[in-house]
Design a protein around this motif. Structure first.
Motif, PDB file in Angstrom:
ATOM      1  N   PHE A 535      -6.854  -8.215 -30.135  1.00  0.00           N
ATOM      2  CA  PHE A 535      -6.871  -7.764 -31.514  1.00  0.00           C
ATOM      3  C   PHE A 535      -7.736  -6.512 -31.603  1.00  0.00           C
ATOM      4  CE2 PHE A 535      -6.098 -12.236 -31.321  1.00  0.00           C
ATOM      5  CZ  PHE A 535      -5.088 -12.466 -32.254  1.00  0.00           C
ATOM      6  N   CYS A 536      -7.241  -5.473 -32.297  1.00  0.00           N
ATOM      7  CA  CYS A 536      -7.937  -4.195 -32.398  1.00  0.00           C
ATOM      8  C   CYS A 536      -8.852  -4.180 -33.611  1.00  0.00           C
ATOM      9  CB  CYS A 536      -6.941  -3.046 -32.516  1.00  0.00           C
ATOM     10  SG  CYS A 536      -5.947  -2.787 -31.033  1.00  0.00           S
ATOM     11  N   ASP A 567     -18.897 -17.316 -24.640  1.00  0.00           N
ATOM     12  CA  ASP A 567     -18.199 -18.587 -24.748  1.00  0.00           C
ATOM     13  C   ASP A 567     -18.236 -19.020 -26.200  1.00  0.00           C
ATOM     14  OD1 ASP A 567     -17.108 -21.057 -24.565  1.00  0.00           O
ATOM     15  OD2 ASP A 567     -18.558 -21.889 -23.161  1.00  0.00           O
ATOM     16  N   ALA A 568     -17.047 -19.133 -26.812  1.00  0.00           N
ATOM     17  CA  ALA A 568     -16.971 -19.504 -28.220  1.00  0.00           C
ATOM     18  C   ALA A 568     -17.061 -21.004 -28.434  1.00  0.00           C
ATOM     19  CB  ALA A 568     -15.667 -18.986 -28.832  1.00  0.00           C
ATOM     20  N   ARG A 569     -17.139 -21.779 -27.369  1.00  0.00           N
ATOM     21  CA  ARG A 569     -17.297 -23.236 -27.431  1.00  0.00           C
ATOM     22  C   ARG A 569     -16.235 -23.861 -28.339  1.00  0.00           C
ATOM     23  NH1 ARG A 569     -22.618 -21.691 -27.877  1.00  0.00           N
ATOM     24  NH2 ARG A 569     -22.608 -22.106 -30.104  1.00  0.00           N
ATOM     25  N   GLY A 570     -15.153 -24.274 -27.806  1.00  0.00           N
ATOM     26  CA  GLY A 570     -14.106 -24.894 -28.599  1.00  0.00           C
ATOM     27  C   GLY A 570     -12.893 -25.167 -27.745  1.00  0.00           C
ATOM     28  N   THR A 571     -11.775 -25.413 -28.394  1.00  0.00           N
ATOM     29  CA  THR A 571     -10.562 -25.758 -27.670  1.00  0.00           C
ATOM     30  C   THR A 571      -9.572 -24.604 -27.630  1.00  0.00           C
ATOM     31  OG1 THR A 571      -9.624 -26.653 -29.720  1.00  0.00           O
ATOM     32  CG2 THR A 571     -10.793 -28.176 -28.273  1.00  0.00           C
ATOM     33  N   GLY A 572     -10.018 -23.395 -27.884  1.00  0.00           N
ATOM     34  CA  GLY A 572      -9.127 -22.257 -27.789  1.00  0.00           C
ATOM     35  C   GLY A 572      -9.036 -21.504 -29.101  1.00  0.00           C
ATOM     36  N   VAL A 573      -9.265 -20.195 -29.057  1.00  0.00           N
ATOM     37  CA  VAL A 573      -9.184 -19.368 -30.261  1.00  0.00           C
ATOM     38  C   VAL A 573      -7.722 -19.035 -30.524  1.00  0.00           C
ATOM     39  CG1 VAL A 573      -9.832 -17.139 -31.251  1.00  0.00           C
ATOM     40  CG2 VAL A 573     -11.483 -18.431 -29.890  1.00  0.00           C
ATOM     41  N   LYS A 574      -7.271 -19.288 -31.767  1.00  0.00           N
ATOM     42  CA  LYS A 574      -5.870 -19.081 -32.124  1.00  0.00           C
ATOM     43  C   LYS A 574      -5.625 -17.740 -32.793  1.00  0.00           C
ATOM     44  CE  LYS A 574      -5.221 -24.066 -32.748  1.00  0.00           C
ATOM     45  NZ  LYS A 574      -6.550 -24.424 -32.247  1.00  0.00           N
ATOM     46  N   TYR A 575      -6.672 -17.202 -33.438  1.00  0.00           N
ATOM     47  CA  TYR A 575      -6.489 -15.925 -34.131  1.00  0.00           C
ATOM     48  C   TYR A 575      -7.866 -15.301 -34.323  1.00  0.00           C
ATOM     49  CZ  TYR A 575      -4.793 -12.481 -37.522  1.00  0.00           C
ATOM     50  OH  TYR A 575      -4.471 -11.313 -38.139  1.00  0.00           O
ATOM     51  N   VAL A 576      -7.881 -13.960 -34.372  1.00  0.00           N
ATOM     52  CA  VAL A 576      -9.112 -13.220 -34.620  1.00  0.00           C
ATOM     53  C   VAL A 576      -8.845 -12.234 -35.746  1.00  0.00           C
ATOM     54  CG1 VAL A 576     -10.802 -11.601 -33.692  1.00  0.00           C
ATOM     55  CG2 VAL A 576      -9.904 -13.430 -32.245  1.00  0.00           C
ATOM     56  N   ALA A 577      -9.750 -12.182 -36.729  1.00  0.00           N
ATOM     57  CA  ALA A 577      -9.623 -11.251 -37.844  1.00  0.00           C
ATOM     58  C   ALA A 577     -10.905 -10.431 -37.962  1.00  0.00           C
ATOM     59  CB  ALA A 577      -9.360 -12.002 -39.146  1.00  0.00           C
ATOM     60  N   PHE A 578     -10.789  -9.105 -37.881  1.00  0.00           N
ATOM     61  CA  PHE A 578     -11.938  -8.223 -38.055  1.00  0.00           C
ATOM     62  C   PHE A 578     -12.214  -8.024 -39.539  1.00  0.00           C
ATOM     63  CE2 PHE A 578     -11.314  -7.007 -33.641  1.00  0.00           C
ATOM     64  CZ  PHE A 578     -12.603  -6.688 -33.228  1.00  0.00           C
ATOM     65  N   SER A 579     -13.509  -7.884 -39.881  1.00  0.00           N
ATOM     66  CA  SER A 579     -13.883  -7.560 -41.259  1.00  0.00           C
ATOM     67  C   SER A 579     -13.421  -6.143 -41.587  1.00  0.00           C
ATOM     68  CB  SER A 579     -15.399  -7.680 -41.433  1.00  0.00           C
ATOM     69  OG  SER A 579     -16.066  -6.747 -40.607  1.00  0.00           O
ATOM     70  N   PRO A 580     -13.289  -5.811 -42.876  1.00  0.00           N
ATOM     71  CA  PRO A 580     -12.790  -4.470 -43.240  1.00  0.00           C
ATOM     72  C   PRO A 580     -13.609  -3.336 -42.641  1.00  0.00           C
ATOM     73  CG  PRO A 580     -12.750  -5.918 -45.155  1.00  0.00           C
ATOM     74  CD  PRO A 580     -13.449  -6.671 -44.065  1.00  0.00           C
ATOM     75  N   ASP A 581     -14.940  -3.517 -42.506  1.00  0.00           N
ATOM     76  CA  ASP A 581     -15.762  -2.451 -41.931  1.00  0.00           C
ATOM     77  C   ASP A 581     -15.888  -2.541 -40.417  1.00  0.00           C
ATOM     78  OD1 ASP A 581     -17.402  -4.622 -41.588  1.00  0.00           O
ATOM     79  OD2 ASP A 581     -19.002  -3.898 -42.901  1.00  0.00           O
ATOM     80  N   GLY A 582     -15.292  -3.560 -39.800  1.00  0.00           N
ATOM     81  CA  GLY A 582     -15.282  -3.686 -38.350  1.00  0.00           C
ATOM     82  C   GLY A 582     -16.573  -4.161 -37.728  1.00  0.00           C
ATOM     83  N   THR A 583     -17.589  -4.525 -38.532  1.00  0.00           N
ATOM     84  CA  THR A 583     -18.875  -4.939 -37.973  1.00  0.00           C
ATOM     85  C   THR A 583     -18.899  -6.413 -37.587  1.00  0.00           C
ATOM     86  OG1 THR A 583     -19.741  -5.442 -40.182  1.00  0.00           O
ATOM     87  CG2 THR A 583     -20.089  -3.202 -39.316  1.00  0.00           C
ATOM     88  N   ARG A 584     -17.932  -7.188 -38.067  1.00  0.00           N
ATOM     89  CA  ARG A 584     -17.875  -8.614 -37.782  1.00  0.00           C
ATOM     90  C   ARG A 584     -16.435  -9.022 -37.510  1.00  0.00           C
ATOM     91  NH1 ARG A 584     -20.497 -10.690 -43.236  1.00  0.00           N
ATOM     92  NH2 ARG A 584     -19.276  -8.916 -43.964  1.00  0.00           N
ATOM     93  N   TYR A 585     -16.279 -10.175 -36.898  1.00  0.00           N
ATOM     94  CA  TYR A 585     -14.939 -10.735 -36.760  1.00  0.00           C
ATOM     95  C   TYR A 585     -15.013 -12.250 -36.895  1.00  0.00           C
ATOM     96  CZ  TYR A 585     -16.380 -11.478 -31.861  1.00  0.00           C
ATOM     97  OH  TYR A 585     -17.042 -11.853 -30.720  1.00  0.00           O
TER      98      TYR A 585
END
Length: 782
Positions: A535-536, A567-585
């Motif tokens: 994800f960009c 390591d995001a600790r879980g059973t698998g990341v299904k989707y990633v969404a960046f914040s509008p300013d790109g500083t967080r996801y």
């Protein structure tokens, strides 16, 4: 002590002791064994006298034992053991053993932890004469060893007193006589029944030792007993020696047998001691086992929250819910974890099946969602009201997106069609030709001039389904032919809103395409073994690639260099969404988690009732909408994703003097100099502030007056818990069970913590930020 009435005034007078306390002697180092035994024997006599009058002192310690030089005809006696006369003082915590009343208030501290007997921690009113014997044994130990038997902070001392044996004095002070050490250690037995029954017995045994006679505390060996007898009666000892030599021949025959008997006796002695200990433990086993199981459950629940496993967290907490047999064990830690498991949010139900896509309109006023039932729903993002439901697709909706002007939104479906909708009329205005397979995603880019779509279901490559990528010219709704690989299917493709950069994946490579001169050209390639793509970021500078089962990798798009791996600790990341300013996801899995884009540090965590398939940020970046496998769209306010709420004071304020909690429902208060500030705990907003000299905390509040350095530990109002600053607060706040010293929960604030105060109902607490004057509210949920 004298008392009476003089000139209509009541008076009392006490004798003056012109000398130091035992604490003063200890400040100079260890005390000689003879002097220590003499002083403690005198104090034991004083305690025996008090015990005969049914009074238990309950606070025997060095500072309460005063010393003075004895006087005989104007001079001292000259005996080393009589160098001081001891006086026991301060009966302020004393109580009568034959009366239910006490000489101490109901809420006073019942002693100094380092000198208190184990039974005083378990049940304060069970203290009797043997508790004073224990405390006096601690004083003797400190005089002989130069240190306390148990050391550390309050919680650690409580744990050691209840569970650990005191270290042998001779281990660090080899010159201490074994018999005197045995007397001291007998006083420190955990079980009152194994100590001296009275203070008089202790005094007698100490004086036996001073006379170099065998003590009752530990039977002396044969050689030692004989040596003492020789010193007392030399003639009788010589006659006995002749008899021993005559009998030596007979005794030597039985040496082996005697050794076997001694071994059997030692074994039976150990078994007897173990049996006594087991019997004592059995009496307390019921309640102790319940508490230990509760502690283990709370630790497991906290770990479940850290891992985002809401099902395990909820199930663990449910064992102690209202109406369960062990609900009485609950305290702040349970209520706080219950809050984290049920962070308030807005739920928008209505879809018949899993929700696969959700997005905000550009102005943030609308929320659109698509689900397995093929229906599109439009919601009022502020109120959560359902505005419209439309079903134009024959199968599930996988993707939904608004145009930048907010007048149109697009949907992609498993029925292979892409449909464009009028936001105003809420009707389909165009259907694009059927795709080669079901549509995975479709998004407006380049200011709404282009639409990118991905369709899956093509023949597989290397075990993964291939996808067909198309770029549509929105002006003509024709497929662009300047995209270099139209006949080259990809495993996945990534892009961002500007539409200047595309990333395609396949054959272990990530290919970065740049838009140049109206067309597309390969900028560079780099190895990537993750088959699902990435994800960009909005500025097209970062690429985030989720891997299996739970890792997250961050790459720089300009050169393909990997900059972060976590390591995001879980059973698998299904989707990633960046914040509008790109500083967080935000990552979607069995929980919703928000991360700092550059450092990879986790900032927020929301435990959700079901898996999350998709997420979208509001245009302001203050909330996130999620599409869940349970058919519910949820809106999460980011400030509620933290385990604490920061209550910030006004920009201009004085030094923090007081924090208070509970004077009014849902309110917290602080006094900065002469400024009183009140916050609403549901919003974190200031609701009142007054500049009043001498402002006081209202009645009924649980408050803490801040003066000088922070207090390292504080009790809850019911005294069942300790909130203890770890490493001065730099490593958080440990919630500790006061009775056992066991840590149940660790509260971690980003900037550390200082002063702490529990709410009056023990379900929440306040702490202070050591840097900016903020008050941190750690909530609990009933």
């Amino acid at each position: 002590m004298k008392s009476g009435l003089m000139a209509a005034c009541r008076f009392s007078s006490r004798g003056y002791v012109p000398g130091p306390s035992v604490a003063d002697l200890l400040a100079e180092g260890r005390v000689a064994p003879d002097l220590a035994a003499s002083v403690v024997a005198q104090v034991a006599d004083a305690l025996a006298y008090a015990h005969q009058a049914t009074i238990v002192h309950r606070d025997v310690k060095p500072s309460n034992i005063l010393l003075r030089r004895p006087v005989a005809n104007g001079t001292g006696t000259g005996s080393p053991t009589d160098a001081w006369q001891a006086k026991l003082t301060d009966f302020g915590l004393a109580r009568r053993t034959d009366d239910e009343s006490t000489l101490t208030g109901a809420h006073d501290r019942l002693g100094t932890p380092a000198y208190m007997a184990p039974e005083q921690f378990l049940a304060a009113r069970s203290a009797d004469a043997r508790s004073d014997v224990y405390s006096l044994g601690v004083v003797l130990y400190e005089m002989l060893a130069g240190r306390l038997p148990f050391q550390g902070d309050a919680a650690e001392i409580v744990r050691q007193v209840l569970h650990d044996e005191p270290p042998p004095i001779r281990r660090s002070s080899a010159g201490i006589p074994p018999d005197l050490e045995a007397v001291c250690l007998k006083c420190l037995e955990k079980s009152p029944e194994r100590r001296y029954a009275t203070a008089g017995e202790l005094a007698d045994d100490l004086r036996r030792w001073l006379r170099r006679e065998p003590t009752l505390a530990r039977p002396t060996g044969t050689l030692v007993r004989a040596a003492k007898a020789v010193r007392r009666r030399p003639a009788l000892a010589a006659a006995a020696m002749v008899a021993v030599i005559a009998a030596a021949a007979v005794v030597s025959v039985n040496l082996l047998r005697q050794r076997q008997v001694s071994q059997m006796e030692a074994r039976f002695s150990r078994l007897e001691t173990a049996a006594d200990q087991q019997q004592t433990l059995a009496v307390r086993a019921g309640d102790t086992n319940r508490r230990l199981l509760y502690i283990a459950s709370i630790r497991a629940a906290h770990q479940a929250w850290r891992e985002g496993d809401v099902a395990r967290l909820t199930e663990t907490l449910r064992r102690y819910a209202d109406g369960t047999p062990d609900a009485d064990l609950r305290h702040f830690e349970w209520y706080h974890l219950n809050y984290l498991a049920r962070v308030p949010h807005r739920a928008l139900p209505g879809h018949a099946g899993e929700v696969y896509a959700v997005t905000y309109s550009p102005d943030g006023r609308l929320l659109a969602s698509g689900a397995k039932d093929g229906a599109v729903r439009l919601w009022d993002a502020e109120t959560g009201e359902l505005l419209a439901t439309r079903k134009e697709h024959a199968s599930c909706i996988n993707s939904i997106d608004f145009s930048p002007d907010g007048e149109v939104f697009v949907t992609g479906s498993c029925d292979r069609f892409i449909k464009l909708w009028s936001v105003r009329d809420r009707q389909v205005i165009r259907t694009l030709p059927a795709q080669a397979a079901e549509v995975d995603c479709c998004t407006f880019v380049d200011g709404g001039k282009l639409l990118i779509s991905l369709s899956r279901g093509l023949p597989q490559a290397e075990g993964f389904p291939l996808r067909e990528a198309r770029i549509w010219d929105v002006a003509t709704w024709s497929v662009r032919t300047d995209w270099p690989p139209p006949q080259q299917p990809v495993v996945w493709m990534s892009w961002a809103r500007p539409g200047r950069t595309l990333v395609t994946y396949g054959h272990g490579l990530a290919t970065v395409w740049k838009r140049r001169d109206g067309g597309w050209a390969v900028a560079h390639e780099f190895a990537l073994d993750e088959p699902f793509g990435g994800f960009c970021s909005p500025d097209e500078q970062m690429l985030l690639v989720p891997g299996w089962p739970s890792r997250l990798r961050t790459f720089r798009l300009p050169d393909g260099a990997e900059v972060n791996h976590q390591d995001a600790r879980g059973t698998g990341v299904k989707y990633v969404a960046f914040s509008p300013d790109g500083t967080r996801y935000a990552t979607c899995a069995e929980s919703l988690r928000v991360w700092h884009a550059t450092s990879g540090a986790e900032q927020y965590r929301f435990c959700t009732p079901s898996d999350i398939w998709h997420a979208a940020w509001s245009p302001t970046g203050e909330s996130i909408a999620t599409a869940g496998a349970d058919g519910v769209v949820r809106i999460w306010e980011l400030r509620r994703g933290k385990p604490y709420l920061a209550l910030s004071p006004p920009a201009v304020h004085g030094p923090l003097r007081t924090i208070a909690h509970g004077h009014k429902a849902g309110r917290a208060m602080a006094i900065y100099g002469q400024l009183s500030v009140t916050w609403d705990l549901s919003t974190g907003q200031v609701v009142a502030q007054h500049n009043r000299p001498g402002e006081q905390v209202p009645p009924g509040a649980s408050s803490l007056f801040i003066e000088g350095p922070p207090v390292n530990a504080t009790y809850s109002p019911d005294r069942r818990r300790l909130a203890q600053l770890v490493d001065g607060g730099a490593k958080g706040i440990a919630i500790v069970e006061a009775a056992t010293g066991q840590e149940l929960l660790r509260l971690e604030a980003r900037a550390g913590a200082q002063h702490v105060v529990f709410a009056a109902d023990n379900t929440s607490l306040l702490s202070t930020d050591p840097h900016n004057g903020d008050i941190l509210y750690w909530p609990g949920l009933q």
